[in-house]
Design a protein around this motif. Structure first.
Motif, mmCIF file in Angstrom:
data_model
loop_
_atom_site.group_PDB
_atom_site.id
_atom_site.type_symbol
_atom_site.label_atom_id
_atom_site.label_comp_id
_atom_site.label_asym_id
_atom_site.label_seq_id
_atom_site.Cartn_x
_atom_site.Cartn_y
_atom_site.Cartn_z
ATOM 1 N N LEU A 106 -12.903 100.502 8.397
ATOM 2 C CA LEU A 106 -13.735 101.373 9.231
ATOM 3 C C LEU A 106 -14.847 102.020 8.406
ATOM 4 C CD1 LEU A 106 -14.357 102.707 11.918
ATOM 5 C CD2 LEU A 106 -12.657 104.446 11.373
ATOM 6 N N ALA A 107 -14.513 102.483 7.206
ATOM 7 C CA ALA A 107 -15.527 103.117 6.349
ATOM 8 C C ALA A 107 -16.636 102.134 5.984
ATOM 9 C CB ALA A 107 -14.874 103.686 5.095
ATOM 10 N N LEU A 108 -16.272 100.880 5.710
ATOM 11 C CA LEU A 108 -17.283 99.872 5.392
ATOM 12 C C LEU A 108 -18.200 99.611 6.579
ATOM 13 C CD1 LEU A 108 -15.164 97.320 3.330
ATOM 14 C CD2 LEU A 108 -16.977 98.803 2.476
ATOM 15 N N LYS A 109 -17.661 99.668 7.781
ATOM 16 C CA LYS A 109 -18.477 99.454 8.987
ATOM 17 C C LYS A 109 -19.485 100.585 9.182
ATOM 18 C CE LYS A 109 -16.001 96.071 11.300
ATOM 19 N NZ LYS A 109 -16.637 94.815 11.042
ATOM 20 N N LEU A 110 -19.168 101.773 8.679
ATOM 21 C CA LEU A 110 -20.063 102.922 8.832
ATOM 22 C C LEU A 110 -21.215 102.921 7.830
ATOM 23 C CD1 LEU A 110 -17.409 105.757 9.349
ATOM 24 C CD2 LEU A 110 -18.855 104.717 11.106
ATOM 25 N N MET A 111 -21.102 102.115 6.788
ATOM 26 C CA MET A 111 -22.097 102.107 5.711
ATOM 27 C C MET A 111 -23.286 101.206 6.040
ATOM 28 S SD MET A 111 -21.072 104.011 3.303
ATOM 29 C CE MET A 111 -19.576 104.943 3.078
ATOM 30 N N PRO A 112 -24.493 101.611 5.654
ATOM 31 C CA PRO A 112 -25.668 100.745 5.815
ATOM 32 C C PRO A 112 -25.548 99.504 4.915
ATOM 33 C CG PRO A 112 -26.319 103.029 5.424
ATOM 34 C CD PRO A 112 -24.855 102.949 5.187
ATOM 35 N N ASP A 113 -26.083 98.388 5.369
ATOM 36 C CA ASP A 113 -25.977 97.126 4.627
ATOM 37 C C ASP A 113 -26.607 97.198 3.239
ATOM 38 O OD1 ASP A 113 -24.620 95.918 6.707
ATOM 39 O OD2 ASP A 113 -26.436 95.090 7.615
ATOM 40 N N ALA A 114 -27.755 97.847 3.129
ATOM 41 C CA ALA A 114 -28.429 97.943 1.829
ATOM 42 C C ALA A 114 -27.582 98.730 0.829
ATOM 43 C CB ALA A 114 -29.791 98.601 1.988
ATOM 44 N N VAL A 115 -26.920 99.774 1.305
ATOM 45 C CA VAL A 115 -26.052 100.579 0.445
ATOM 46 C C VAL A 115 -24.870 99.741 -0.022
ATOM 47 C CG1 VAL A 115 -24.499 102.580 0.407
ATOM 48 C CG2 VAL A 115 -26.748 102.772 1.474
ATOM 49 N N LEU A 116 -24.280 98.984 0.896
ATOM 50 C CA LEU A 116 -23.137 98.136 0.536
ATOM 51 C C LEU A 116 -23.525 97.077 -0.494
ATOM 52 C CD1 LEU A 116 -21.283 97.613 3.932
ATOM 53 C CD2 LEU A 116 -20.571 99.001 1.978
ATOM 54 N N ALA A 117 -24.693 96.514 -0.347
ATOM 55 C CA ALA A 117 -25.134 95.491 -1.294
ATOM 56 C C ALA A 117 -25.233 96.067 -2.703
ATOM 57 C CB ALA A 117 -26.475 94.905 -0.861
ATOM 58 N N ASP A 118 -25.820 97.252 -2.829
ATOM 59 C CA ASP A 118 -25.925 97.894 -4.137
ATOM 60 C C ASP A 118 -24.546 98.295 -4.665
ATOM 61 O OD1 ASP A 118 -28.650 97.609 -3.969
ATOM 62 O OD2 ASP A 118 -29.037 99.711 -3.437
ATOM 63 N N ALA A 119 -23.721 98.812 -3.794
ATOM 64 C CA ALA A 119 -22.397 99.277 -4.202
ATOM 65 C C ALA A 119 -21.505 98.119 -4.649
ATOM 66 C CB ALA A 119 -21.731 100.032 -3.049
ATOM 67 N N ARG A 120 -21.666 96.957 -4.039
ATOM 68 C CA ARG A 120 -20.853 95.799 -4.447
ATOM 69 C C ARG A 120 -21.148 95.396 -5.887
ATOM 70 N NH1 ARG A 120 -21.442 94.060 1.283
ATOM 71 N NH2 ARG A 120 -19.349 94.347 2.130
ATOM 72 N N GLY A 121 -22.402 95.453 -6.278
ATOM 73 C CA GLY A 121 -22.766 95.133 -7.656
ATOM 74 C C GLY A 121 -22.156 96.128 -8.645
ATOM 75 N N LYS A 122 -22.205 97.402 -8.302
ATOM 76 C CA LYS A 122 -21.626 98.429 -9.163
ATOM 77 C C LYS A 122 -20.105 98.313 -9.217
ATOM 78 C CE LYS A 122 -25.323 101.740 -8.274
ATOM 79 N NZ LYS A 122 -25.690 102.998 -7.613
ATOM 80 N N ALA A 123 -19.504 97.942 -8.086
ATOM 81 C CA ALA A 123 -18.039 97.808 -8.027
ATOM 82 C C ALA A 123 -17.549 96.687 -8.928
ATOM 83 C CB ALA A 123 -17.589 97.570 -6.589
ATOM 84 N N GLU A 124 -18.308 95.608 -8.988
ATOM 85 C CA GLU A 124 -17.936 94.482 -9.870
ATOM 86 C C GLU A 124 -17.824 94.963 -11.315
ATOM 87 O OE1 GLU A 124 -17.168 91.253 -9.454
ATOM 88 O OE2 GLU A 124 -17.316 91.367 -7.274
ATOM 89 N N GLU A 125 -18.789 95.761 -11.736
ATOM 90 C CA GLU A 125 -18.781 96.282 -13.103
ATOM 91 C C GLU A 125 -17.624 97.254 -13.319
ATOM 92 O OE1 GLU A 125 -20.656 95.560 -15.846
ATOM 93 O OE2 GLU A 125 -21.328 93.895 -14.588
ATOM 94 N N ARG A 126 -17.398 98.133 -12.356
ATOM 95 C CA ARG A 126 -16.368 99.172 -12.500
ATOM 96 C C ARG A 126 -14.966 98.592 -12.488
ATOM 97 N NH1 ARG A 126 -13.211 102.013 -14.074
ATOM 98 N NH2 ARG A 126 -12.793 104.164 -13.542
ATOM 99 N N MET A 127 -14.748 97.516 -11.782
ATOM 100 C CA MET A 127 -13.412 96.925 -11.680
ATOM 101 C C MET A 127 -12.904 96.441 -13.028
ATOM 102 S SD MET A 127 -12.614 95.438 -8.008
ATOM 103 C CE MET A 127 -11.235 94.703 -8.700
ATOM 104 N N LYS A 128 -13.792 96.204 -13.923
ATOM 105 C CA LYS A 128 -13.370 95.760 -15.246
ATOM 106 C C LYS A 128 -12.664 96.878 -16.009
ATOM 107 C CE LYS A 128 -17.156 92.496 -15.354
ATOM 108 N NZ LYS A 128 -18.501 92.239 -15.820
#
Length: 125
Positions: free
Chosen positions: A72-94
């Motif tokens: 549900l939270a992901l559905k509330l987020m703007p697409d551009a924000v999610l795109a940027d956040a996915r890149g940052k999440a990849e780095e943080r998951m390490k």
């Protein structure tokens, strides 16, 4: 089946990191931020609202509530924000999963209040 569960769990963890970075973005609407903060804080809390040792219900939040909240939270987020956040999440998951001891402490206080309330009811009988 075990491999599928591990893959699912890893994807869920990644989505929580996506929400973590998305709620910090200034382009995220306030209501999406508020909901995402709650989901991320609970997901990163070292203590569950329903402890895992309680049969069936203990895993209910991990298997149903957290994934539904993330979805549900992901559905509330703007697409551009999610795109940027996915890149940052990849780095943080390490680096591994951060712990949110503030929410963990809040959950402990809720349990203490509940037990105290029950004790007061039964002692006053």
């Amino acid at each position: 089946m075990i491999a599928q569960l591990k893959t699912w769990a890893k994807q869920l963890k990644k989505q929580v990191f996506v929400l973590y970075f998305a709620y910090k973005d200034v382009r995220t609407p306030w209501y999406a931020k508020l909901f995402a903060i709650c989901i991320v804080a609970y997901a990163f809390s070292p203590i569950d609202l329903i402890p895992d040792f309680i049969p069936i219900l203990g895993y209910l939040d991990d298997v149903i509530l957290v994934p539904l909240g993330v979805l549900l939270a992901l559905k509330l987020m703007p697409d551009a924000v999610l795109a940027d956040a996915r890149g940052k999440a990849e780095e943080r998951m390490k680096g591994g999963k951060p712990k949110n001891w503030l929410v963990g402490g809040l959950i402990i206080l809720i349990w203490i209040a509940a037990v105290t309330g029950l004790l007061m009811v039964f002692v006053n009988r």
